[in-house]
Scaffold this motif. Structure first.
Motif, PDB file in Angstrom:
ATOM      1  N   LYS A  79     -12.398  71.111  63.877  1.00  0.00           N
ATOM      2  CA  LYS A  79     -12.900  71.820  62.702  1.00  0.00           C
ATOM      3  C   LYS A  79     -13.436  73.203  63.118  1.00  0.00           C
ATOM      4  N   PRO A  80     -13.382  74.173  62.215  1.00  0.00           N
ATOM      5  CA  PRO A  80     -13.871  75.526  62.538  1.00  0.00           C
ATOM      6  C   PRO A  80     -15.369  75.530  62.838  1.00  0.00           C
ATOM      7  N   ARG A  81     -15.726  76.365  63.793  1.00  0.00           N
ATOM      8  CA  ARG A  81     -17.132  76.515  64.162  1.00  0.00           C
ATOM      9  C   ARG A  81     -17.425  77.986  64.411  1.00  0.00           C
ATOM     10  N   THR A  82     -18.693  78.349  64.282  1.00  0.00           N
ATOM     11  CA  THR A  82     -19.108  79.703  64.610  1.00  0.00           C
ATOM     12  C   THR A  82     -19.251  79.834  66.124  1.00  0.00           C
ATOM     13  N   ARG A  83     -19.519  81.042  66.575  1.00  0.00           N
ATOM     14  CA  ARG A  83     -19.652  81.286  68.005  1.00  0.00           C
ATOM     15  C   ARG A  83     -20.724  80.376  68.595  1.00  0.00           C
ATOM     16  N   GLY A  84     -20.421  79.848  69.794  1.00  0.00           N
ATOM     17  CA  GLY A  84     -21.378  79.010  70.495  1.00  0.00           C
ATOM     18  C   GLY A  84     -20.686  77.915  71.280  1.00  0.00           C
ATOM     19  N   PHE A  85     -21.502  77.096  71.904  1.00  0.00           N
ATOM     20  CA  PHE A  85     -21.032  75.963  72.698  1.00  0.00           C
ATOM     21  C   PHE A  85     -21.312  74.708  71.887  1.00  0.00           C
ATOM     22  N   HIS A  86     -20.263  73.999  71.514  1.00  0.00           N
ATOM     23  CA  HIS A  86     -20.378  72.881  70.576  1.00  0.00           C
ATOM     24  C   HIS A  86     -19.942  71.573  71.237  1.00  0.00           C
ATOM     25  N   LEU A  87     -20.745  70.535  71.087  1.00  0.00           N
ATOM     26  CA  LEU A  87     -20.419  69.217  71.604  1.00  0.00           C
ATOM     27  C   LEU A  87     -19.379  68.576  70.678  1.00  0.00           C
ATOM     28  N   VAL A  88     -18.188  68.291  71.193  1.00  0.00           N
ATOM     29  CA  VAL A  88     -17.088  67.792  70.363  1.00  0.00           C
ATOM     30  C   VAL A  88     -16.507  66.473  70.882  1.00  0.00           C
ATOM     31  N   THR A  89     -17.224  65.784  71.737  1.00  0.00           N
ATOM     32  CA  THR A  89     -16.717  64.545  72.329  1.00  0.00           C
ATOM     33  C   THR A  89     -16.289  63.553  71.248  1.00  0.00           C
ATOM     34  N   SER A  90     -17.133  63.284  70.280  1.00  0.00           N
ATOM     35  CA  SER A  90     -16.823  62.306  69.231  1.00  0.00           C
ATOM     36  C   SER A  90     -15.637  62.740  68.387  1.00  0.00           C
ATOM     37  N   GLU A  91     -15.586  64.027  68.052  1.00  0.00           N
ATOM     38  CA  GLU A  91     -14.478  64.529  67.239  1.00  0.00           C
ATOM     39  C   GLU A  91     -13.148  64.361  67.983  1.00  0.00           C
ATOM     40  N   ILE A  92     -13.149  64.615  69.268  1.00  0.00           N
ATOM     41  CA  ILE A  92     -11.927  64.453  70.057  1.00  0.00           C
ATOM     42  C   ILE A  92     -11.562  62.975  70.177  1.00  0.00           C
ATOM     43  N   LEU A  93     -12.536  62.128  70.505  1.00  0.00           N
ATOM     44  CA  LEU A  93     -12.251  60.695  70.634  1.00  0.00           C
ATOM     45  C   LEU A  93     -11.666  60.117  69.349  1.00  0.00           C
ATOM     46  N   SER A  94     -12.108  60.602  68.200  1.00  0.00           N
ATOM     47  CA  SER A  94     -11.599  60.091  66.923  1.00  0.00           C
ATOM     48  C   SER A  94     -10.113  60.396  66.731  1.00  0.00           C
ATOM     49  N   GLN A  95      -9.577  61.338  67.462  1.00  0.00           N
ATOM     50  CA  GLN A  95      -8.172  61.711  67.356  1.00  0.00           C
ATOM     51  C   GLN A  95      -7.263  60.954  68.333  1.00  0.00           C
ATOM     52  N   LEU A  96      -7.836  60.304  69.335  1.00  0.00           N
ATOM     53  CA  LEU A  96      -7.029  59.787  70.439  1.00  0.00           C
ATOM     54  C   LEU A  96      -6.497  58.368  70.250  1.00  0.00           C
ATOM     55  N   GLY A  97      -7.137  57.570  69.428  1.00  0.00           N
ATOM     56  CA  GLY A  97      -6.715  56.184  69.295  1.00  0.00           C
ATOM     57  C   GLY A  97      -7.130  55.380  70.518  1.00  0.00           C
ATOM     58  N   THR A  98      -6.437  54.281  70.750  1.00  0.00           N
ATOM     59  CA  THR A  98      -6.762  53.398  71.867  1.00  0.00           C
ATOM     60  C   THR A  98      -6.349  54.049  73.187  1.00  0.00           C
ATOM     61  N   LEU A  99      -7.259  54.050  74.129  1.00  0.00           N
ATOM     62  CA  LEU A  99      -6.982  54.605  75.447  1.00  0.00           C
ATOM     63  C   LEU A  99      -6.481  53.497  76.381  1.00  0.00           C
ATOM     64  N   PRO A 100      -5.687  53.860  77.395  1.00  0.00           N
ATOM     65  CA  PRO A 100      -5.219  52.846  78.347  1.00  0.00           C
ATOM     66  C   PRO A 100      -6.373  52.298  79.183  1.00  0.00           C
ATOM     67  N   ARG A 101      -6.134  51.208  79.873  1.00  0.00           N
ATOM     68  CA  ARG A 101      -7.157  50.587  80.722  1.00  0.00           C
ATOM     69  C   ARG A 101      -7.608  51.551  81.810  1.00  0.00           C
ATOM     70  N   VAL A 102      -6.650  52.220  82.436  1.00  0.00           N
ATOM     71  CA  VAL A 102      -6.964  53.193  83.488  1.00  0.00           C
ATOM     72  C   VAL A 102      -6.006  54.369  83.341  1.00  0.00           C
ATOM     73  N   GLY A 103      -6.495  55.578  83.602  1.00  0.00           N
ATOM     74  CA  GLY A 103      -5.612  56.738  83.475  1.00  0.00           C
ATOM     75  C   GLY A 103      -6.369  58.036  83.489  1.00  0.00           C
ATOM     76  N   LEU A 104      -5.721  59.040  82.921  1.00  0.00           N
ATOM     77  CA  LEU A 104      -6.289  60.385  82.830  1.00  0.00           C
ATOM     78  C   LEU A 104      -6.060  60.955  81.444  1.00  0.00           C
ATOM     79  N   LEU A 105      -7.029  61.703  80.976  1.00  0.00           N
ATOM     80  CA  LEU A 105      -6.906  62.474  79.738  1.00  0.00           C
ATOM     81  C   LEU A 105      -6.990  63.939  80.113  1.00  0.00           C
ATOM     82  N   ASN A 106      -5.966  64.703  79.736  1.00  0.00           N
ATOM     83  CA  ASN A 106      -6.011  66.150  79.883  1.00  0.00           C
ATOM     84  C   ASN A 106      -6.111  66.749  78.489  1.00  0.00           C
ATOM     85  N   LEU A 107      -7.067  67.651  78.307  1.00  0.00           N
ATOM     86  CA  LEU A 107      -7.234  68.375  77.045  1.00  0.00           C
ATOM     87  C   LEU A 107      -6.954  69.846  77.306  1.00  0.00           C
TER      88      LEU A 107
END
Length: 137
Positions: free
Chosen positions: A10-38
């Motif tokens: 979502k759009p944000r104004t200038r700054g450093f924004h915590l977006v962990t939850s917003e990103i996780l909501s887009q990913l679905g089920t994660l594998p048991r072990v692996g890597l996530l590149n953003l």
């Protein structure tokens, strides 16, 4: 297993924004072990990991980067897109467009106090496109 998802933050104004939850909501089920590149598909915003508890850290990070890379420097040649644009490009290059996070037991293996930051370097950058690539089993 490889999976790739592209989504908008979502759009944000200038700054450093915590977006962990917003990103996780887009990913679905994660594998048991692996890597996530953003990877952020923009030249005036960036991604990083940092403090997820005290919002003063995010405000201080913004102040630090505004001190390091100032607006309206007389030597800037790229000025047609506004006073915040060239500094935004420099800040995005310093921080970088991507992060990689391990996945353990189906969860991001972040430290206790780590969160994913969207570093918005423009006054009004709009929504930001992110490509998430998940590799794992």
């Amino acid at each position: 297993m490889w999976k790739q998802i592209e989504f908008a933050l979502k759009p944000r104004t200038r700054g450093f924004h915590l977006v962990t939850s917003e990103i996780l909501s887009q990913l679905g089920t994660l594998p048991r072990v692996g890597l996530l590149n953003l990877f952020i598909k923009h030249t005036s915003a960036s991604l990083t990991l940092n403090e997820n508890a005290d919002p003063d850290v995010r405000r201080d990070m913004e102040s630090i980067f505004n001190h390091l890379v100032k607006e309206r420097e007389p030597y800037y040649q790229h000025t047609l897109e506004g006073d915040d644009d060239m500094p935004a490009h420099a800040k995005a290059s310093i921080i970088g467009p991507s992060i990689t996070i391990p996945i353990t037991n189906g969860r991001l293996n972040l430290g206790t106090w780590q969160g994913i930051y969207l570093c918005e370097h423009r006054d009004y950058g709009g929504s930001r496109r992110v490509v998430a690539t998940i590799a794992g089993e």
